[in-house]
Design a protein around this motif. Sequence first.
Motif, PDB file in Angstrom:
ATOM      1  N   GLY A 190       0.809  -1.215   0.000  1.00 16.08           N
ATOM      2  CA  GLY A 190       0.000   0.000   0.000  1.00 16.08           C
ATOM      3  C   GLY A 190       0.839   1.260   0.000  1.00 16.08           C
ATOM      4  N   GLN A 191       1.892   1.277   0.813  1.00 16.22           N
ATOM      5  CA  GLN A 191       2.789   2.438   0.847  1.00 16.22           C
ATOM      6  C   GLN A 191       3.472   2.630  -0.509  1.00 16.22           C
ATOM      7  N   TRP A 192       3.885   1.533  -1.102  1.00 17.16           N
ATOM      8  CA  TRP A 192       4.552   1.607  -2.408  1.00 17.16           C
ATOM      9  C   TRP A 192       3.604   2.167  -3.462  1.00 17.16           C
ATOM     10  N   LEU A 193       2.361   1.703  -3.477  1.00 21.43           N
ATOM     11  CA  LEU A 193       1.391   2.193  -4.452  1.00 21.43           C
ATOM     12  C   LEU A 193       1.152   3.691  -4.294  1.00 21.43           C
ATOM     13  N   THR A 194       1.005   4.133  -3.051  1.00 26.80           N
ATOM     14  CA  THR A 194       0.795   5.555  -2.812  1.00 26.80           C
ATOM     15  C   THR A 194       1.978   6.365  -3.307  1.00 26.80           C
ATOM     16  N   GLN A 195       3.182   5.884  -3.028  1.00 30.75           N
ATOM     17  CA  GLN A 195       4.388   6.580  -3.485  1.00 30.75           C
ATOM     18  C   GLN A 195       4.411   6.706  -5.009  1.00 30.75           C
ATOM     19  N   GLN A 196       4.080   5.614  -5.712  1.00 32.32           N
ATOM     20  CA  GLN A 196       4.095   5.645  -7.178  1.00 32.32           C
ATOM     21  C   GLN A 196       3.026   6.601  -7.719  1.00 32.32           C
ATOM     22  N   ARG A 197       1.895   6.661  -7.046  1.00 36.37           N
ATOM     23  CA  ARG A 197       0.825   7.548  -7.507  1.00 36.37           C
ATOM     24  C   ARG A 197       1.165   9.009  -7.248  1.00 36.37           C
ATOM     25  N   VAL A 198       1.828   9.290  -6.148  1.00 35.65           N
ATOM     26  CA  VAL A 198       2.279  10.659  -5.895  1.00 35.65           C
ATOM     27  C   VAL A 198       3.270  11.083  -6.971  1.00 35.65           C
ATOM     28  N   GLU A 199       4.223  10.198  -7.303  1.00 32.74           N
ATOM     29  CA  GLU A 199       5.201  10.532  -8.343  1.00 32.74           C
ATOM     30  C   GLU A 199       4.518  10.743  -9.687  1.00 32.74           C
ATOM     31  N   ARG A 200       3.525   9.904  -9.997  1.00 29.34           N
ATOM     32  CA  ARG A 200       2.786  10.057 -11.249  1.00 29.34           C
ATOM     33  C   ARG A 200       2.035  11.396 -11.270  1.00 29.34           C
ATOM     34  N   ALA A 201       1.421  11.751 -10.170  1.00 30.09           N
ATOM     35  CA  ALA A 201       0.701  13.022 -10.096  1.00 30.09           C
ATOM     36  C   ALA A 201       1.652  14.199 -10.277  1.00 30.09           C
ATOM     37  N   ARG A 202       2.825  14.129  -9.669  1.00 28.29           N
ATOM     38  CA  ARG A 202       3.806  15.208  -9.821  1.00 28.29           C
ATOM     39  C   ARG A 202       4.195  15.386 -11.284  1.00 28.29           C
ATOM     40  N   GLN A 203       4.455  14.284 -11.963  1.00 30.50           N
ATOM     41  CA  GLN A 203       4.843  14.362 -13.366  1.00 30.50           C
ATOM     42  C   GLN A 203       3.746  14.984 -14.213  1.00 30.50           C
ATOM     43  N   LEU A 204       2.497  14.585 -13.976  1.00 35.75           N
ATOM     44  CA  LEU A 204       1.378  15.120 -14.757  1.00 35.75           C
ATOM     45  C   LEU A 204       1.142  16.596 -14.454  1.00 35.75           C
ATOM     46  N   LEU A 205       1.269  16.985 -13.188  1.00 36.58           N
ATOM     47  CA  LEU A 205       1.078  18.389 -12.832  1.00 36.58           C
ATOM     48  C   LEU A 205       2.156  19.265 -13.452  1.00 36.58           C
ATOM     49  N   GLU A 206       3.369  18.746 -13.558  1.00 35.56           N
ATOM     50  CA  GLU A 206       4.469  19.523 -14.125  1.00 35.56           C
ATOM     51  C   GLU A 206       4.424  19.594 -15.640  1.00 35.56           C
ATOM     52  N   SER A 207       4.046  18.485 -16.276  1.00 37.17           N
ATOM     53  CA  SER A 207       4.276  18.365 -17.725  1.00 37.17           C
ATOM     54  C   SER A 207       3.025  18.428 -18.586  1.00 37.17           C
ATOM     55  N   THR A 208       1.833  18.496 -17.982  1.00 36.86           N
ATOM     56  CA  THR A 208       0.608  18.546 -18.780  1.00 36.86           C
ATOM     57  C   THR A 208      -0.299  19.672 -18.311  1.00 36.86           C
ATOM     58  N   GLY A 209      -1.317  19.944 -19.118  1.00 34.73           N
ATOM     59  CA  GLY A 209      -2.313  20.943 -18.759  1.00 34.73           C
ATOM     60  C   GLY A 209      -3.602  20.305 -18.281  1.00 34.73           C
ATOM     61  N   LEU A 210      -3.555  19.023 -17.927  1.00 32.47           N
ATOM     62  CA  LEU A 210      -4.747  18.330 -17.452  1.00 32.47           C
ATOM     63  C   LEU A 210      -5.295  18.996 -16.200  1.00 32.47           C
ATOM     64  N   SER A 211      -6.591  18.941 -16.048  1.00 25.85           N
ATOM     65  CA  SER A 211      -7.209  19.498 -14.849  1.00 25.85           C
ATOM     66  C   SER A 211      -6.788  18.680 -13.636  1.00 25.85           C
ATOM     67  N   VAL A 212      -6.940  19.262 -12.468  1.00 23.47           N
ATOM     68  CA  VAL A 212      -6.586  18.555 -11.238  1.00 23.47           C
ATOM     69  C   VAL A 212      -7.435  17.294 -11.092  1.00 23.47           C
TER      70      VAL A 212
END
Length: 354
Positions: free
Chosen positions: A269-291
Motif C-alpha cells: 500500500g505504501q509503495w502504491l501511494t508513493q508511485q501515484r504521488v510521483e505520477r501526479a507530480r509528473q502530470l502536474l508539471e508536464s501537462t495541462g490536465l485538470s486537477v
Amino acid sequence: MTADPDFRPHRVVVLALDGLLPFELGIPHRIFGRPRDARRRHLYEVVTCSIRPPGPVETDADFAIHVAHGPEALATADTVVVPASYELGPVYGQGVLTEELTAALARIRPGTRLASICTGAYVLAAAGHLDGRPATTHWADAERFQRMFPKVKVDADVLFIDDGDVLTSAGVAAGIDLCLHMVRRDHGTAVANEVARRTVVPPHRDGGQAQYIHRPVPDPQLATTTTARTWALGRLHEPIQLRDLAEQEAMSVRTFTRRFREEVGVSPGQWLTQQRVERARQLLESTGLSVDQVARDAGFGTAQSMRQHLQTALGVTPTAYRRTFRADGQKVSTARASRPAAASARASAKSSTG
C-alpha cells in the motif's frame, strides 16, 4: 545571449575532511553539476573546500586530493554538504568538534541548507544542528550514533530525511538519493529525472535501508514480486487491491505481503501511494490536465484524495505544486521551502521507505 544580471546559480560547498571517501565526495559534483535551465545555464555551482588553507586532503584510498578552497568558502554557500570520513577523530570518538572544525563551521551563514552523507551526520550532530530533529545515517552506525547523540531522533530505516534546512542520508549511494531529492525539491521532477537518466541511476529508489541489512539468503527458486510491481505501474489509474497484486505472483496475500516487504522495504500500500504521488507530480508539471483528471490518471480517484496525499507527501496542494513548477520542470519561485513544507517532504521520504 544577453547575460541576466539577476541570475545566480545556487552555490553548493562540499566540505572535504581527512579520511574522506572519494566516491561520496564526487556525488554532489556529479548530481548538482548537471542541472541546467532552459537557457542552458548551470543551476548550481559546486565547489570543494577544506577546513585548512588550500592544499592536500587525505582520502581513505591510496591517494590524496588537492582542494583549491579553504574554509572561507563555507561563508559563500547556499548549501553545505558533508560527506563521510573515516578520520573524524573526536567527532566520531566523543561526539565533539575539533577547534579547527568548529572555526570552519562557524563561517556558515545562518539559514544555509545543511546536508550530510552517511557518517557525515556525526559532524552535523556534534555541531548541535541535529538536536531535537529526525536524522539518519548508515544502518550499521545507527545504534552507536543514537547513544552518542541522544537528543537526535535517529531513524535507521530510511534512505534520507529532509527536515527543511537540514538533511541527512544513509550510507554511500544514499547520498545520490539525497542529492537527487534536493534537485527535485529545488527544480522539480523533470529536472531531477533528467539528471538521474544522465547518471544512469533510478530517479527514486523504493524502500529504505532495511533491504540492505544482511539476512539469510532466500531460496533463489522462490518467486519475487517484480511481476506484480510491473503490472501495477501500468495500471496506476485503476483501483488496485492487495489481492490483485498477490494474484500476479500466484501467492497468498499473507505470503505476498511478507515477500514484498523483504524485497522493497515497504508495504504494498505504501509503495502504491508513493508511485501515484510521483505520477501526479509528473502530470502536474508536464501537462495541462485538470486537477480532477490528474487525480483520476494517477489513481487517486478524486481531487480531494489526491490533495490529501500530496499535502502529506509534499506539504503543498496540487494547484500550488503546479504553480511552483512550470511544464518544463523549471522552478518559478526561487524562495526556499518553508520549514513546515519541508518537514512534510521529510515525512514523504519516510513514508515511502517504510
